[in-house]
Design a protein around this motif. Sequence first.
Motif, mmCIF file in Angstrom:
data_model
loop_
_atom_site.group_PDB
_atom_site.id
_atom_site.type_symbol
_atom_site.label_atom_id
_atom_site.label_comp_id
_atom_site.label_asym_id
_atom_site.label_seq_id
_atom_site.Cartn_x
_atom_site.Cartn_y
_atom_site.Cartn_z
ATOM 1 N N ILE A 1 50.675 56.817 -23.253
ATOM 2 C CA ILE A 1 52.141 57.652 -22.884
ATOM 3 C C ILE A 1 51.749 59.201 -22.115
ATOM 4 O O ILE A 1 50.839 58.934 -22.605
ATOM 5 C CB ILE A 1 52.690 58.039 -24.609
ATOM 6 N N GLU A 2 51.903 58.884 -21.265
ATOM 7 C CA GLU A 2 52.136 60.309 -20.394
ATOM 8 C C GLU A 2 52.633 61.318 -20.524
ATOM 9 O O GLU A 2 52.160 62.588 -20.450
ATOM 10 C CB GLU A 2 52.117 59.886 -18.851
ATOM 11 N N SER A 3 54.173 61.144 -21.091
ATOM 12 C CA SER A 3 54.338 62.219 -21.701
ATOM 13 C C SER A 3 55.578 62.183 -22.146
ATOM 14 O O SER A 3 56.816 60.536 -22.393
ATOM 15 C CB SER A 3 55.981 63.083 -20.843
ATOM 16 N N ARG A 4 56.651 62.572 -23.112
ATOM 17 C CA ARG A 4 57.627 62.303 -23.924
ATOM 18 C C ARG A 4 58.242 63.369 -24.858
ATOM 19 O O ARG A 4 58.308 64.565 -24.769
ATOM 20 C CB ARG A 4 56.540 61.378 -25.201
ATOM 21 N N THR A 5 59.884 62.731 -24.849
ATOM 22 C CA THR A 5 60.557 63.651 -25.292
ATOM 23 C C THR A 5 60.871 62.493 -26.454
ATOM 24 O O THR A 5 60.518 61.804 -26.538
ATOM 25 C CB THR A 5 62.295 63.759 -24.573
ATOM 26 N N ALA A 6 62.420 63.238 -27.495
ATOM 27 C CA ALA A 6 63.186 62.396 -28.724
ATOM 28 C C ALA A 6 63.691 61.176 -27.790
ATOM 29 O O ALA A 6 63.522 60.316 -28.783
ATOM 30 C CB ALA A 6 64.011 63.312 -29.312
ATOM 31 N N VAL A 7 63.882 60.807 -26.896
ATOM 32 C CA VAL A 7 64.837 59.840 -26.899
ATOM 33 C C VAL A 7 64.117 59.240 -24.980
ATOM 34 O O VAL A 7 64.941 58.155 -24.616
ATOM 35 C CB VAL A 7 65.888 59.566 -26.593
ATOM 36 N N GLN A 8 62.982 60.009 -24.802
ATOM 37 C CA GLN A 8 62.513 59.813 -23.142
ATOM 38 C C GLN A 8 61.436 59.353 -22.796
ATOM 39 O O GLN A 8 60.115 60.433 -24.133
ATOM 40 C CB GLN A 8 63.083 59.693 -22.322
ATOM 41 N N ALA A 9 60.164 58.717 -22.616
ATOM 42 C CA ALA A 9 59.128 58.568 -22.593
ATOM 43 C C ALA A 9 58.482 57.505 -20.961
ATOM 44 O O ALA A 9 59.078 57.350 -20.190
ATOM 45 C CB ALA A 9 58.380 57.829 -23.452
ATOM 46 N N VAL A 10 57.533 58.730 -20.517
ATOM 47 C CA VAL A 10 56.775 58.229 -19.372
ATOM 48 C C VAL A 10 55.500 57.092 -19.859
ATOM 49 O O VAL A 10 54.432 57.939 -20.005
ATOM 50 C CB VAL A 10 56.046 58.945 -18.463
ATOM 51 N N ILE A 11 55.297 56.141 -20.053
ATOM 52 C CA ILE A 11 54.151 55.519 -19.561
ATOM 53 C C ILE A 11 53.515 55.167 -18.615
ATOM 54 O O ILE A 11 53.796 54.574 -17.788
ATOM 55 C CB ILE A 11 53.890 54.210 -21.070
ATOM 56 N N VAL A 12 51.903 54.690 -18.765
ATOM 57 C CA VAL A 12 51.289 54.533 -17.648
ATOM 58 C C VAL A 12 49.847 53.596 -18.233
ATOM 59 O O VAL A 12 49.510 53.317 -19.410
ATOM 60 C CB VAL A 12 50.743 55.145 -17.317
ATOM 61 N N ARG A 13 49.623 52.279 -17.564
ATOM 62 C CA ARG A 13 48.933 51.212 -17.574
ATOM 63 C C ARG A 13 48.181 51.581 -16.166
ATOM 64 O O ARG A 13 48.181 51.858 -15.518
ATOM 65 C CB ARG A 13 49.120 49.762 -17.872
ATOM 66 N N ARG A 14 46.474 52.349 -16.736
ATOM 67 C CA ARG A 14 45.590 52.102 -15.478
ATOM 68 C C ARG A 14 45.351 50.970 -15.458
ATOM 69 O O ARG A 14 44.827 49.832 -16.659
ATOM 70 C CB ARG A 14 44.603 53.062 -16.170
#
Length: 70
Positions: A19-32
């Motif tokens: 998880i790169e960033s997150r709110t209650a209903v949205q997130a940005v995820i990343v896979r390196r």
Amino acid sequence: RTAALDAYLARRAGDGYSIESRTAVQAVIVRRRWVLARRFGRPGAAERRLVVSVDEHGEVSADAAEPRRW
């Protein structure tokens, strides 16, 4: 909605996403990924970023995120 997002993120963590960033209903995820492109100046080619969001019905959707600009 938060529970649906938590469950989705837990499944994706098993696939190597963080998880790169997150709110209650949205997130940005990343896979390196460790590929040659990362070593030779193309770090955006070595990762996959997704914007994950949950609608009012609890349906989770994931869309490609813009590459980082910094």
